[in-house]
Design a protein around this motif. Sequence first.
Motif, PDB file in Angstrom:
ATOM      1  N   THR A  19      10.331-129.284  -4.419  1.00  0.00           N
ATOM      2  CA  THR A  19      10.585-128.507  -3.202  1.00  0.00           C
ATOM      3  C   THR A  19      10.568-129.369  -1.951  1.00  0.00           C
ATOM      4  OG1 THR A  19       8.231-127.989  -3.026  1.00  0.00           O
ATOM      5  CG2 THR A  19       9.621-126.431  -4.238  1.00  0.00           C
ATOM      6  N   THR A  23      13.943-126.140   1.880  1.00  0.00           N
ATOM      7  CA  THR A  23      13.234-125.318   2.858  1.00  0.00           C
ATOM      8  C   THR A  23      13.464-123.827   2.637  1.00  0.00           C
ATOM      9  OG1 THR A  23      15.089-125.544   4.393  1.00  0.00           O
ATOM     10  CG2 THR A  23      13.299-127.145   4.577  1.00  0.00           C
ATOM     11  N   ALA A  24      14.511-123.479   1.930  1.00  0.00           N
ATOM     12  CA  ALA A  24      14.789-122.086   1.558  1.00  0.00           C
ATOM     13  C   ALA A  24      15.658-122.101   0.310  1.00  0.00           C
ATOM     14  CB  ALA A  24      15.497-121.342   2.693  1.00  0.00           C
ATOM     15  N   SER A  25      15.488-121.113  -0.545  1.00  0.00           N
ATOM     16  CA  SER A  25      16.230-121.086  -1.808  1.00  0.00           C
ATOM     17  C   SER A  25      17.711-120.805  -1.562  1.00  0.00           C
ATOM     18  CB  SER A  25      15.646-120.026  -2.729  1.00  0.00           C
ATOM     19  OG  SER A  25      14.298-120.304  -3.030  1.00  0.00           O
ATOM     20  N   HIS A  98      12.772-122.945  -3.297  1.00  0.00           N
ATOM     21  CA  HIS A  98      11.884-123.609  -2.337  1.00  0.00           C
ATOM     22  C   HIS A  98      10.421-123.310  -2.644  1.00  0.00           C
ATOM     23  CE1 HIS A  98      11.693-119.596  -0.611  1.00  0.00           C
ATOM     24  NE2 HIS A  98      10.731-119.984   0.195  1.00  0.00           N
ATOM     25  N   THR A  99      10.151-122.459  -3.604  1.00  0.00           N
ATOM     26  CA  THR A  99       8.770-122.096  -3.918  1.00  0.00           C
ATOM     27  C   THR A  99       8.232-122.783  -5.160  1.00  0.00           C
ATOM     28  OG1 THR A  99       9.545-120.172  -5.165  1.00  0.00           O
ATOM     29  CG2 THR A  99       9.016-119.846  -2.833  1.00  0.00           C
ATOM     30  N   THR A 343      23.656-123.271   4.298  1.00  0.00           N
ATOM     31  CA  THR A 343      22.356-123.144   4.940  1.00  0.00           C
ATOM     32  C   THR A 343      21.818-124.534   5.266  1.00  0.00           C
ATOM     33  OG1 THR A 343      21.106-123.246   2.874  1.00  0.00           O
ATOM     34  CG2 THR A 343      21.887-121.066   3.601  1.00  0.00           C
ATOM     35  N   SER A 345      19.001-125.651   4.418  1.00  0.00           N
ATOM     36  CA  SER A 345      18.365-126.157   3.204  1.00  0.00           C
ATOM     37  C   SER A 345      19.407-126.739   2.259  1.00  0.00           C
ATOM     38  CB  SER A 345      17.600-125.029   2.511  1.00  0.00           C
ATOM     39  OG  SER A 345      16.937-125.491   1.360  1.00  0.00           O
TER      40      SER A 345
END
Length: 908
Positions: A19, A23-25, A98-99, A343, A345
Amino acid sequence: MSVGWLGTWTKRIKLTIPTTYVTASFGYFPVMIKLSTSSGANNEDLTRVFDELGANNLKLAVTLSDGITECYVEIEKWDNGAEEAILFASHSTLTISHTAPTVLYLYYDSAHANNTSYVGVKNSTPAQSVWDSYTKGSYRMDDGVDTSHIYDSTVNNNDGTKSGVGSPAVTTGKIANAQDFNGNSINITTVLGEISSSTFGAISLTIKVTDATPADDMGIISFGDTDEYSRILLRLTSTGKIRAQCYNSLLARWDLTTDFAVVTDNTYVYISLQHNTIQPTIYINGVAPAQTFIVSTDKTVWFAGCPNIDNAFLGKLSFYGVDNQLPFTGIIDEVRISTTYYTTSFTLCDYHSLEDDLITYSIENFPDSTALFTRLAFVNTPLETSPTWNYIQDDVREIHTARGVNHELDRMEAGTLDLVLNNESGDYWPDNTGGDYTPNVDVMKRIHIACIYDGVFYNVFTGYVESYKPSWLSGGGYGSLMTLHCVGIIGKILSLQVLNNAGYAQEVSGTRIGHVLTDCGIPAGWQTLDAGSDTIMASGANVNVNALDHLQKVQETELSRLYELPSGNVIYESRGHRGISPHTVSQAIFGEDGGAEIPYSSFSYVLDETLLFNDVRVTRSGGTEQTTTNSTSQTNYGKRSFIRSTLHTTDGAAFLLANYIIARYPVTVGRVESMTIVPDDSAKWAQCFTREISDRITFRNDAAGINKDYFIEKVNHDWVFYGTQSFSTSWQLSDATRYLYQPDSINETFRPNAAGDLTQLTPNAGSNYDRVLEAVADDDTTYNSSTGADGAKVDLYNVPDSGYGVGTINSVTIYARVRKEAGSTGAGNARIACKTEGTVYYGSNEALADTYTNITKAYTTNPNTTVAWTWAEVNALQIGIELPRTNAFGILGRITQIYAIVNFTPSW
């Protein structure tokens, strides 16, 4: 119970996208896979794929994390001779999370049939399926078969037409091949088809210019028709800035430029221009630098606001009805044109994917004689010493553990475990009333993992469940999984407790550690503690003091070790722990030459500034900052400071620590930072499970000239189950020679601070002891003399306790400055005196001169015990002088200064 295995493929490599940059999926991401001698963020050697496949590049597959769902693969490059390949892989259901780390698998097998359904070269059907429907054009920038075109990798087949045969010329690019533009109206025109219906989108490419500050701007890419005045333009300014413009019928709707130069000569730069329906943004190397709108008439305009945007022109600008303006000089590589906005990310990951530092690779091998035990105490409280265990190993899919630190100056942190479980039965849903473990599926449940290999039982991890996180193998809720993130006792018991008590007395470090652990409810049987080397100051009353913070402060004060064993016990190792058996000799040798050398899978070597310090500042709580510097190191490397607050009882002890740090780390030293073992025989498996933090090993690599001992600082295990098993162990290491550095001996000076047991001399004023305590002798300003009745006169003086109090005492030397009294005739002698263990001992007779001279007496051992001095004996020592008084000859003596110097070698 396990992640699936694809068909009859025999070998695979695990690809993990951490990750770090996510920063975001996001989904449907084209992942670049580089196969080489040094691939990915961990520089893994993947040439085993070429060893297996040779030129057969279709005998491979890439899957999602379930090990079964195949991705589509585009082969951009396959060079069997150089053992290097570039692949792009994706799938419509691929999600970069991202998690949690995102996992893919690369299968390869020379005996397998060609995988023509999912793998292909540029322009093939499988290759085109890598790119989503929003991608209008994706160009690897290699030549087509006729050298007059470049291929579009998407199903749109928007191939580019070059200015001429071999013009621009194909060349080596950032990723594989690219196109070299010479600035002389050479360009590539790509017919995109009408995209004016799009309302947002993105353009990304990689460039390298050979003249970043030309006399005029250079066109990178533009969009429109040659006979239209509506344009999207991307250019490099003569000052190295990137400038993006949108014109609608000759009117500038927006004009955006970076605030500073972002392009330099001969350096590859990733550029992305994106529009989110509100305004455009320029990204450089995955992030948006400071940028300003020169014109902002209508920032919402994008392709939809510019009619007939049918063509893309690479290497030039074409606008105002004039073609071939501002030609580009340099290389253009990896061009993508999309009708969807990326995005931030996605953009950052795209850049790092092309940089080949997005993925971590690991090789899977398969032991066949390991039994796993995984058990959870669902019904017990966290500190139950005899819990009731539920065995859940049949549901285990993946195990990932980590305990320790990255290098020897880090704070020891809690161990962690990520345990992936098959949850098809629903047993691990906290709200499932029909589950086997309802209603006890909760956090803070004790978990224990162990295994038996070749009949030997090994603990792997013990800790507590911190969180439950569900996931699925595929859409529609198929293949339910539950990941349990678990943390060791340090993180889940100690880090969340505060101390509220009357405080702790001054005590050695191991005692303090034990008191805190006991106050936090840790059973005595779970504690394995060294006595410790340093004395820790009294704490005073504790009011809401975090227990772990206090424990780690004790650890940092002594440079000791506090960590968890795989059994769950808390272990405390004093500063000197690694200097005694069995740590004094290597417990295993790892190398390449066979015999006694156990093979390793990979290692990471580093020469960096992580452990370089030449300005060290240590301050004990309530004390004065102790500073030491190394001017030579500062000249060579610049100033690099190390600052630490401690719980030492004296400034002297803090000063010792400062001297030790600066003596240990004044220069850079190349080191093996980590090593990995992928076990495939009994010897390797035994090493994986028996080696522990603080174990001493030998690492050898002939080509690198490495033959050195290291201590293990961190232990990681990664274990994946798919009917068969894959396992690897990695260790973070520290240089044993550097760690066990023995500092040079130092001196501590002791001056009188009170009268001793004998006070026979006469002061010229004040008290006897304050006449002789000055650091710089003042001779006849302050002194004591032997006036009075006949006979020798003796003064003894007390001295303060040592400010250090640790280490091996090499000698105690007493210095006195004496002379005859003015007018004395004849000969007279003085003797240095000291009192220890209740007895006064004298040095040799030293003749008194008419002027002040210095006399000394050195004791390499205590004259009473005849063995080395102890610090208690030094602290109780009295130093003194014997002076003559003989009326018959008129002999009198005078002393103006006395002190003792203790020479000792600090112990670490």
